[in-house]
Motif scaffolding. Structure first.
Motif, PDB file in Angstrom:
ATOM      1  N   CYS A  17       0.854  -1.192   0.000  1.00 30.61           N
ATOM      2  CA  CYS A  17       0.000   0.000   0.000  1.00 30.61           C
ATOM      3  C   CYS A  17       0.886   1.238   0.000  1.00 30.61           C
ATOM      4  CB  CYS A  17      -0.906   0.010   1.230  1.00 30.61           C
ATOM      5  SG  CYS A  17      -1.880   1.526   1.355  1.00 30.61           S
ATOM      6  N   CYS A  20       0.142   3.570   3.311  1.00 28.17           N
ATOM      7  CA  CYS A  20       0.506   3.230   4.691  1.00 28.17           C
ATOM      8  C   CYS A  20       1.557   2.139   4.820  1.00 28.17           C
ATOM      9  CB  CYS A  20      -0.742   2.850   5.481  1.00 28.17           C
ATOM     10  SG  CYS A  20      -1.354   1.202   5.104  1.00 28.17           S
ATOM     11  N   TYR A  24       1.117  -1.137   4.226  1.00 25.28           N
ATOM     12  CA  TYR A  24       0.542  -2.466   4.457  1.00 25.28           C
ATOM     13  C   TYR A  24       0.937  -3.395   3.300  1.00 25.28           C
ATOM     14  CZ  TYR A  24      -3.005  -6.140   4.588  1.00 25.28           C
ATOM     15  OH  TYR A  24      -3.645  -7.348   4.586  1.00 25.28           O
ATOM     16  N   CYS A  65      -7.487  -1.370   1.379  1.00 24.75           N
ATOM     17  CA  CYS A  65      -6.474  -1.568   2.421  1.00 24.75           C
ATOM     18  C   CYS A  65      -7.148  -1.655   3.790  1.00 24.75           C
ATOM     19  CB  CYS A  65      -5.478  -0.412   2.400  1.00 24.75           C
ATOM     20  SG  CYS A  65      -4.257  -0.561   3.702  1.00 24.75           S
ATOM     21  N   ILE A 100      -5.887  -1.188   6.579  1.00 23.50           N
ATOM     22  CA  ILE A 100      -5.354  -0.204   7.518  1.00 23.50           C
ATOM     23  C   ILE A 100      -5.847   1.205   7.178  1.00 23.50           C
ATOM     24  CG2 ILE A 100      -3.252   0.825   8.504  1.00 23.50           C
ATOM     25  CD1 ILE A 100      -3.472  -2.105   9.219  1.00 23.50           C
ATOM     26  N   CYS A 101      -5.698   1.595   5.898  1.00 24.79           N
ATOM     27  CA  CYS A 101      -5.991   3.001   5.586  1.00 24.79           C
ATOM     28  C   CYS A 101      -7.161   3.177   4.622  1.00 24.79           C
ATOM     29  CB  CYS A 101      -4.738   3.701   5.062  1.00 24.79           C
ATOM     30  SG  CYS A 101      -4.317   3.199   3.397  1.00 24.79           S
ATOM     31  N   VAL A 103      -7.606   2.706   1.310  1.00 31.59           N
ATOM     32  CA  VAL A 103      -7.515   3.047  -0.115  1.00 31.59           C
ATOM     33  C   VAL A 103      -7.744   1.812  -0.989  1.00 31.59           C
ATOM     34  CG1 VAL A 103      -5.975   5.013   0.261  1.00 31.59           C
ATOM     35  CG2 VAL A 103      -4.997   2.753  -0.212  1.00 31.59           C
TER      36      VAL A 103
HETATM   37 FE    FE Z   1      -2.985   1.363   3.416  1.00 31.40          FE
END
Ligand code: FE
Length: 201
Positions: free
Chosen positions: A169, A172, A174, A187, A189-190, A192
């Protein structure tokens, strides 16, 4: 869109947004008025836990992250959720309570703000605050979001396992392992989409 990464050339900085019970990394911070106690806006993703907390709290702080600040702060505040970890407990830098708000020590400086308004859009909430306290703690250079994007691998020490196809990613860091990313992949985590992942073999 021809190349969405043009957005990285908008000169956002890197900031830790903190409030009682929540904290995360943000980049979309903007001063929107002048005077003794100017207004500053910060956009926070709706799916972030910090967004929920920001709706309940009436004060928040922004710590200004610099190029020579501890990159572990990005991992601690940017790449995990307060739903899973108490980021203040795992924080590599100490926390200081200022005006009743937890502030991350050891960055370039900080602002403490009183929330005056919120504006919802499709993905983010814009929180507008009036600055009630501010201090500059050192003279180093603030990190821009573009710099972070250009130096993410070294800053985050992103490493992928050899012999496996990985998708990293670009926001972030990932890492997803697999030959192909599903079209609807986002993603974890973030948030996108697939277009923000880069293939590493
Ligand atoms: Fe991310």
């Amino acid at each position: 869109m021809k190349n969405k990464r043009a957005l990285y050339k908008l000169t956002h900085g890197m900031y830790v947004l903190s409030t009682n019970g929540g904290a995360c990394f943000v980049d979309a911070v903007c001063q929107i008025s002048g005077g003794d106690n100017p207004l500053v806006s910060v956009a926070v993703m709706k799916k972030n836990y910090t967004n929920e907390v920001m709706h309940k709290e009436n004060k928040f702080a922004l710590s200004i992250f610099g190029k020579d600040d501890n990159a572990e702060l990005i991992k601690n505040y940017g790449l995990q959720s307060m739903r899973d970890v108490d980021k203040f407990k795992s924080s590599p830098n100490e926390i200081e309570m200022i005006e009743g708000v937890p502030v991350i020590k050891g960055t370039i400086g900080y602002l403490v703000l009183e929330k005056v308004d919120t504006i919802e859009n499709d993905t983010h909430t814009l929180f507008i605050g009036r600055v009630i306290e501010a201090d500059k703690l050192k003279d180093s250079e603030p990190m821009t979001y573009g710099y972070y994007q250009d130096h993410k691998d070294e800053l985050m020490k992103v490493k992928t396992e050899t012999g496996k196809t990985a998708w990293v990613c670009m926001v972030c860091g990932y890492v997803y392992y697999g030959e192909e990313l599903p079209d609807d992949f986002t993603c974890p985590i973030c948030g996108v989409g697939k277009e923000m992942f880069e293939k590493r073999v």
